[in-house]
Each structure stands twice: as structure tokens, then as C-alpha cells.
Design a protein around this motif. Structure first.
Motif, PDB file in Angstrom:
ATOM      1  N   LEU A  99       0.761  -1.345  -0.063  1.00 33.59           N
ATOM      2  CA  LEU A  99       0.183   0.011   0.021  1.00 33.59           C
ATOM      3  C   LEU A  99       0.829   1.314   0.330  1.00 33.59           C
ATOM      4  O   LEU A  99       0.507   2.265  -0.448  1.00 33.59           O
ATOM      5  N   ASP A 100       2.008   1.192   0.612  1.00 33.06           N
ATOM      6  CA  ASP A 100       2.799   2.437   0.543  1.00 33.06           C
ATOM      7  C   ASP A 100       3.423   2.750  -0.605  1.00 33.06           C
ATOM      8  O   ASP A 100       3.271   3.887  -0.913  1.00 33.06           O
ATOM      9  N   SER A 101       3.784   1.738  -1.441  1.00 33.12           N
ATOM     10  CA  SER A 101       4.238   2.131  -2.689  1.00 33.12           C
ATOM     11  C   SER A 101       3.020   2.464  -3.593  1.00 33.12           C
ATOM     12  O   SER A 101       3.245   3.627  -4.548  1.00 33.12           O
ATOM     13  N   VAL A 119      -6.966   2.924  -2.540  1.00 31.95           N
ATOM     14  CA  VAL A 119      -6.842   4.044  -3.745  1.00 31.95           C
ATOM     15  C   VAL A 119      -8.041   4.897  -3.612  1.00 31.95           C
ATOM     16  O   VAL A 119      -8.199   6.084  -3.854  1.00 31.95           O
ATOM     17  N   ALA A 120      -9.296   4.455  -3.106  1.00 25.33           N
ATOM     18  CA  ALA A 120     -10.583   5.277  -2.584  1.00 25.33           C
ATOM     19  C   ALA A 120     -10.086   6.393  -1.691  1.00 25.33           C
ATOM     20  O   ALA A 120     -10.340   7.515  -2.114  1.00 25.33           O
ATOM     21  N   THR A 129      -7.179  -6.511  -4.390  1.00 25.61           N
ATOM     22  CA  THR A 129      -7.611  -6.781  -2.935  1.00 25.61           C
ATOM     23  C   THR A 129      -8.606  -5.735  -2.422  1.00 25.61           C
ATOM     24  O   THR A 129      -8.520  -4.445  -2.668  1.00 25.61           O
ATOM     25  N   ALA A 130      -9.272  -5.917  -1.243  1.00 27.77           N
ATOM     26  CA  ALA A 130      -9.856  -4.788  -0.753  1.00 27.77           C
ATOM     27  C   ALA A 130      -9.026  -4.041   0.144  1.00 27.77           C
ATOM     28  O   ALA A 130      -9.405  -2.776  -0.024  1.00 27.77           O
ATOM     29  N   GLU A 131      -7.730  -4.190   0.533  1.00 24.57           N
ATOM     30  CA  GLU A 131      -7.068  -3.311   1.037  1.00 24.57           C
ATOM     31  C   GLU A 131      -6.391  -2.237  -0.016  1.00 24.57           C
ATOM     32  O   GLU A 131      -6.465  -0.949   0.334  1.00 24.57           O
ATOM     33  N   ILE A 132      -6.315  -2.755  -1.289  1.00 23.13           N
ATOM     34  CA  ILE A 132      -5.810  -1.876  -2.235  1.00 23.13           C
ATOM     35  C   ILE A 132      -6.960  -1.072  -2.630  1.00 23.13           C
ATOM     36  O   ILE A 132      -6.758   0.100  -3.037  1.00 23.13           O
ATOM     37  N   THR A 133      -8.226  -1.608  -2.723  1.00 22.85           N
ATOM     38  CA  THR A 133      -9.548  -0.736  -2.975  1.00 22.85           C
ATOM     39  C   THR A 133      -9.813   0.388  -2.245  1.00 22.85           C
ATOM     40  O   THR A 133      -9.880   1.294  -2.634  1.00 22.85           O
TER      41      THR A 133
END
Length: 268
Positions: free
Chosen positions: A58-60, A91-92, A84-88
């Protein structure tokens, strides 16, 4: 001198070059806009399928978005594979204040060869966090069914699904009909729903396996046209012409689902 329109794609990298970031940047180049990119995942794939997926930290992803926001004047942004949910959610959160103008959401869930590109728990995150930010959402029929819970087998079902997506926050909905039971038909139909109207776009159905990157390319073309100032209807209609040309003049590359031809549509 007028500054060239600048656009952004947030998506996965396709090592085969036919979809994802690579397809988006090729489309942007063909539509005379400058494309920047934020990579969410690196996939090992070719025309035969996806063999490996590595999602980025996520930091990247945050750092890439910040870097683009600090230096470019982005008029429109396309979101593709999130994984993934975490990336979604990441980004949101980064897009909540709309730093990149118009937002086109292509809810990528399954690769052309059948590999899952969005984890099941990420669908709810996408609905909750990104749909309300989308100026345009471009699901195919299976994606529209997954997002709405509706089994789509008629025009009435399609309209009901589109209205549910609008109620969830998406302003404009394009449901692509390439996966429908009309596959034996000679016509491929897409449905476009704006706040005030709806209409269908039809094109000849091409008997070709070379359709890898179709959804990415279509959404990227919409993004490019919006960045240049087109309204939704104009942008979607031109994207339909672009992808129809790209499918109808195949490159015949690879031994499986080959890429569409991004050079086919030459009108600037």
C-alpha cells in the motif's frame, strides 16, 4: 499553445502487453493524450493465461499516486485491476478529494483466461468506496451481476442493474454485452445509462479469439475523450468505435486470447 490533456491509469501490469497498464497507455497514446500510471499489481501473463500475481504494498501505491498528483495536471483517471479489498480502500482514500478530475471505473474481476483478478471480499469494498466516486463505471455482464446481485438475462434486467449501480453512487453506467447469451448473435450490444437517458450501442460481433484487453482499452478510451473535454455520450460512442476497430482488425499475436489492435482506429 494549448497544453496536452494528461490522464492517469491505476491498474495492474500485464507482462503480455495486451491488457492493464500496457493497454491503457497504448490507448492513451492513440487518442493523443499523455498517460501517467500507478501500478497496483504485477501479473505474469500471456495470451494463454495468468500464472502469477504480485500485489504491491500500500505504501508503494500511495507514493505513486502522490508523485503523480504533485507534478501533473490530470484531467481524467481510469481505475482498472485493484486485486484486494485493502488496495481498493487505499485507492479510494487517495481519490476521495478528487485530485484527478473525471473518474472512470472499470471493475476488473476476471482475466480473459478465467483467472480471478479481484478477491471476493474486495467487491464489497469497491461498491462501498469507489462506486460513489465514479463518473462512469463500465462493467461487463458478469461484473454487473456481481456488483448488484441481479441475474441479467434481459434488457429489463440490465436496466435494473444499471439503476442499482447509479443508486450506489455511479453517475453513468455502461454495461458491456460481449459476455451475454447473445454470443450466437451477429450483433454485440452495450447499454449506456446516464442520469437522464439510456441507449444501446451495437456493433458486429467478430468471430475472433483475439479480444484480450477489450475492457481495459474501452474504458481507457472513454477516459481519454473525457480528458479532452468530450461529454459522456460522445466519449462512450467514440470508445465503442475504437474497440470495434481494435477487435475487427486483429494482430494475431500469441497462441491463446491475443491482444486487440490498438493501431486500428486512426481518427484523432
Amino acid at each position: 499553445m494549448n497544453q496536452i490533456a494528461q490522464v492517469l491509469t491505476i491498474a495492474g501490469s500485464d507482462s503480455g502487453g495486451g491488457a492493464g497498464i500496457q493497454a491503457d497507455l497504448k490507448t492513451f497514446q492513440m487518442r493523443s493524450v499523455f498517460g501517467a500510471s500507478v501500478i497496483t499489481a504485477v501479473t505474469a501473463q500471456n495470451t494463454l493465461g495468468v500464472s502469477h500475481i504480485h500485489t504491491l504494498p500500500l505504501d508503494s501505491i500511495r507514493a505513486q499516486i502522490r508523485a503523480v498528483a504533485e507534478d501533473f495536471s490530470i484531467s481524467a483517471c481510469k481505475i482498472g485491476m485493484l486485486g484486494t479489498a485493502e488496495i481498493t480502500e487505499c485507492v479510494a482514500e487517495m481519490l476521495r478529494n478528487r485530485p484527478f478530475g473525471r473518474l472512470v471505473l472499470d471493475p476488473v474481476m476476471i482475466a480473459k483466461g478465467g483467472a480471478p483478478l479481484l478477491q471476493s471480499d474486495a467487491v464489497a469494498a469497491l461498491k462501498r468506496s469507489l462506486l460513489p466516486l465514479a463518473d462512469v463505471v463500465t462493467p461487463n455482464l458478469p461484473e454487473a451481476e456481481a456488483l448488484t446481485g441481479i441475474s441479467i438475462s434481459s434488457d429489463a434486467d440490465t436496466e435494473r442493474a444499471a439503476r442499482l449501480l447509479q443508486e450506489a453512487g455511479a453517475q453513468n453506467v455502461v454495461i458491456k454485452g460481449g459476455h451475454s447469451g447473445q454470443s450466437q448473435s451477429s450483433v454485440c450490444r452495450d447499454w449506456v445509462f446516464t442520469p437522464d437517458a439510456h441507449f444501446a450501442l451495437e456493433s458486429p460481433r467478430m468471430p475472433t479469439p483475439h479480444t484480450h484487453g477489450t475492457g481495459c482499452t474501452f474504458a481507457a478510451c472513454i477516459t481519454a475523450e473525457l480528458a479532452k473535454g468530450a461529454d459522456i455520450e460522445t466519449a462512450v460512442k467514440l470508445a465503442k468505435q475504437f474497440i470495434t476497430a481494435a477487435i475487427s482488425q486483429p494482430l494475431n499475436i500469441g497462441h491463446g486470447h491475443g491482444p486487440v489492435n490498438h493501431w486500428a482506429f486512426q481518427t484523432a
